[in-house]
Design an enzyme around this catalytic site. Structure first.
Site, PDB file in Angstrom:
ATOM      1  CG  HIS A 159      55.449   2.971  15.483  1.00  9.50           C
ATOM      2  ND1 HIS A 159      55.878   3.632  14.355  1.00  9.50           N
ATOM      3  CD2 HIS A 159      56.529   2.266  15.928  1.00  9.50           C
ATOM      4  CE1 HIS A 159      57.148   3.356  14.129  1.00  9.50           C
ATOM      5  NE2 HIS A 159      57.570   2.535  15.075  1.00  9.50           N
ATOM      6  CG  ASN A 191      51.204   7.840  11.568  1.00  9.86           C
ATOM      7  OD1 ASN A 191      51.287   7.500  12.743  1.00  9.86           O
ATOM      8  ND2 ASN A 191      52.224   7.742  10.736  1.00  9.86           N
TER       9      ASN A 191
END
Length: 324
Positions: A159, A191
């Protein structure tokens, strides 16, 4: 005879008056219709929103705040998010709680901007569903990334606007799973490690200070070759050739709670690579001017840098050299 001429004259005057009235009325309703259409366009198209004041000036339309309000008199969300200016104007896209600029060539965003407040990050509101990732069908198919591009690629669907930042409403959270807001990220150590820690750091700032603006995006670092030449090299995944950024940036601006207090701004650049657990986030502080140089963007341009506190990291950044 005189009576006939008088009647003819009166009929002519009435005819001209009716014609003028019809013309003026037509112009009025055309102007009103154009104004209504322009208002609708401004409400849905981020680029039109940005150009709205200039359009109003050209057509001599009063630029009232009501033009930027929805039917229930609530300010358009983009007006709040982009309060301090747009980093760039390429392929702007408005979602329910964030704004992004889409890079059609690389199939990821140029940048994503958010305005975070306490309600946005409340954990008991909107929640991520099961397998909610989806392509944004408003992007032309030949410029769009697909779920198949990430499958067995070895990269996480990372994201840019974090799902955890958008819990005010369910659709806010769901919008963060459009692939326009996603980029290929190394999973273990990035991440699911340092990048997640940076997102949590941003939410901690929201808890402490109440109003935080965030701009996030990819970077493609040039590498030096022989004879002093430079080249940009990065991997691509999937049939749609989704670019894998070499680095990611996050520029944060915290509004002051003090009357006439200066906002605080700082920027981070993290390499898209496994990062050791013990390395503190502040190792990745970066001069914002350096981020702007590599990204080709201008952050929070609506504020003079002299009006900011801590807008640039005071020493030369080591991030691009030490973390390739």
């Amino acid at each position: 005879m005189d009576r006939q001429w008088q009647l003819l004259g009166l009929g002519f005057v009435l005819g001209v008056t009716a014609l003028c009235a019809s013309f003026v009325g037509g112009m009025y309703f055309q102007h009103k219709d154009a104004r209504k259409r322009l208002q609708e366009l401004v409400q849905t198209d981020p680029y039109a929103y940005y150009l709205g004041p200039k359009i109003y000036e050209v057509y001599n339309i009063p630029n009232q705040f009501s033009f930027f309000k929805t039917n229930n008199e609530v300010d358009h969300r983009m007006r709040q998010i982009m309060k301090y200016g747009f980093p760039g104007l390429d392929d702007l896209r408005l979602y329910s709680d964030f704004v992004l600029s889409y890079d059609r060539r690389n199939r990821v965003a140029h940048w994503v901007c958010e305005h975070l407040q306490a309600d946005s990050i409340h954990p008991n509101r909107g929640r991520r569903g099961r397998n909610p990732y989806q392509p944004d069908l408003s992007v032309p198919s030949n410029f769009r990334s697909e779920l198949s591009d990430y499958r067995r690629s070895g990269f996480d669907r990372g994201h840019l606007a974090a799902a955890g930042n958008h819990h005010l409403q369910q659709n806010h959270c769901e919008d963060t799973f459009f692939l326009t807001n996603i980029a290929p990220q190394v999973g273990e150590g990035f991440n699911r490690g340092a990048w997640n820690n940076l997102e949590r750091y941003v939410r901690n700032l929201v808890h402490r200070f109440g109003s935080v603006f965030v701009c996030t995006g990819p970077l493609y670092k040039p590498n030096e070759r022989a004879a002093g030449k430079w080249a940009v090299e990065y991997e691509m995944i999937g049939l749609n050739m989704v670019a894998v950024p070499t680095h990611f940036f996050k520029v944060i601006m915290v509004e002051s709670q003090l009357h006439l207090g200066k906002p605080y701004m700082e920027g981070y650049v993290l390499p898209n690579a496994p990062i050791p657990d013990g390395l503190p986030l502040r190792s990745f502080l970066c001069d914002i001017r350096e981020i702007e140089h590599y990204a080709g963007l201008k952050f929070f341009d609506g504020l003079r840098r002299s009006a900011l506190f801590g807008s640039n990291y005071p020493s030369e950044s080591q991030v691009f050299r030490e973390f390739s």
